[in-house]
Design a protein around this motif. Structure first.
Motif, PDB file in Angstrom:
ATOM      1  N   LEU A  37       2.395   0.373  -5.420  1.00  0.00           N
ATOM      2  CA  LEU A  37       1.330   0.077  -4.463  1.00  0.00           C
ATOM      3  C   LEU A  37       1.744  -1.050  -3.518  1.00  0.00           C
ATOM      4  O   LEU A  37       1.571  -0.950  -2.306  1.00  0.00           O
ATOM      5  CB  LEU A  37       0.035  -0.297  -5.190  1.00  0.00           C
ATOM      6  N   ASN A  38       2.285  -2.115  -4.066  1.00  0.00           N
ATOM      7  CA  ASN A  38       2.670  -3.259  -3.238  1.00  0.00           C
ATOM      8  C   ASN A  38       3.829  -2.929  -2.305  1.00  0.00           C
ATOM      9  O   ASN A  38       3.907  -3.470  -1.201  1.00  0.00           O
ATOM     10  CB  ASN A  38       3.026  -4.461  -4.109  1.00  0.00           C
ATOM     11  N   ALA A  39       4.710  -2.038  -2.721  1.00  0.00           N
ATOM     12  CA  ALA A  39       5.859  -1.693  -1.884  1.00  0.00           C
ATOM     13  C   ALA A  39       5.489  -0.743  -0.750  1.00  0.00           C
ATOM     14  O   ALA A  39       6.177  -0.706   0.271  1.00  0.00           O
ATOM     15  CB  ALA A  39       6.944  -1.063  -2.748  1.00  0.00           C
ATOM     16  N   ASN A  40       4.412   0.021  -0.912  1.00  0.00           N
ATOM     17  CA  ASN A  40       4.112   1.076   0.053  1.00  0.00           C
ATOM     18  C   ASN A  40       2.858   0.871   0.887  1.00  0.00           C
ATOM     19  O   ASN A  40       2.570   1.693   1.751  1.00  0.00           O
ATOM     20  CB  ASN A  40       4.014   2.420  -0.670  1.00  0.00           C
ATOM     21  N   THR A  43       0.121  -4.796   4.465  1.00  0.00           N
ATOM     22  CA  THR A  43      -0.812  -5.909   4.327  1.00  0.00           C
ATOM     23  C   THR A  43      -1.307  -6.313   5.704  1.00  0.00           C
ATOM     24  O   THR A  43      -0.807  -5.844   6.727  1.00  0.00           O
ATOM     25  CB  THR A  43      -0.129  -7.115   3.659  1.00  0.00           C
ATOM     26  N   LYS A  44      -2.273  -7.213   5.750  1.00  0.00           N
ATOM     27  CA  LYS A  44      -2.762  -7.713   7.031  1.00  0.00           C
ATOM     28  C   LYS A  44      -1.636  -8.410   7.791  1.00  0.00           C
ATOM     29  O   LYS A  44      -1.557  -8.309   9.011  1.00  0.00           O
ATOM     30  CB  LYS A  44      -3.932  -8.665   6.813  1.00  0.00           C
ATOM     31  N   ALA A  45      -0.757  -9.087   7.076  1.00  0.00           N
ATOM     32  CA  ALA A  45       0.377  -9.754   7.719  1.00  0.00           C
ATOM     33  C   ALA A  45       1.329  -8.731   8.340  1.00  0.00           C
ATOM     34  O   ALA A  45       1.845  -8.939   9.441  1.00  0.00           O
ATOM     35  CB  ALA A  45       1.116 -10.627   6.708  1.00  0.00           C
ATOM     36  N   ASP A  46       1.559  -7.618   7.643  1.00  0.00           N
ATOM     37  CA  ASP A  46       2.402  -6.552   8.192  1.00  0.00           C
ATOM     38  C   ASP A  46       1.804  -6.003   9.489  1.00  0.00           C
ATOM     39  O   ASP A  46       2.502  -5.819  10.489  1.00  0.00           O
ATOM     40  CB  ASP A  46       2.556  -5.395   7.200  1.00  0.00           C
ATOM     41  N   ILE A  47       0.516  -5.764   9.473  1.00  0.00           N
ATOM     42  CA  ILE A  47      -0.173  -5.233  10.650  1.00  0.00           C
ATOM     43  C   ILE A  47      -0.125  -6.237  11.796  1.00  0.00           C
ATOM     44  O   ILE A  47       0.097  -5.860  12.950  1.00  0.00           O
ATOM     45  CB  ILE A  47      -1.617  -4.838  10.293  1.00  0.00           C
ATOM     46  N   ALA A  48      -0.295  -7.515  11.496  1.00  0.00           N
ATOM     47  CA  ALA A  48      -0.233  -8.548  12.534  1.00  0.00           C
ATOM     48  C   ALA A  48       1.153  -8.582  13.177  1.00  0.00           C
ATOM     49  O   ALA A  48       1.267  -8.710  14.403  1.00  0.00           O
ATOM     50  CB  ALA A  48      -0.581  -9.909  11.940  1.00  0.00           C
TER      51      ALA A  48
END
Length: 91
Positions: A37-40, A43-48
């Motif tokens: 789940l965490n690898a795929n 996160t909000k940081a990824d989207i930012a």
């Protein structure tokens, strides 16, 4: 890395053990499920970060559009000059 979503590993392990898995098997599956789940998941940081990259690309596109417009106007003026010169020669 912080967990991307809330995942109740205790409930997951309990359910697997009730279904016939050993405690060790259930815990291993829970750990792997969290890792997947965490690898795929983004996160909000990824989207930012993606939004920042898109904004940079938009700025570059606008610069290219401005340059293209300058060249097109210049070519149109030059073409007009050529037409006027040819008309003068035909008189």
């Amino acid at each position: 890395m912080p967990e991307a979503i809330a995942f109740d590993t205790h409930r997951y392990v309990k359910r697997l053990t009730r279904s016939g898995f050993t405690e060790e098997q259930a815990e291993t599956l829970a750990e792997e499920q969290i890792a997947l789940l965490n690898a795929n998941l983004a996160t909000k940081a990824d989207i930012a970060r993606v939004e920042v990259e898109i904004a940079k690309i938009d700025k570059r596109i606008e610069a290219v559009r401005a340059d293209l417009l300058k060249w097109m106007v210049g070519a149109l003026i030059a073409q007009g000059g050529v037409v006027v010169a040819l008309l003068q020669l035909l008189k």
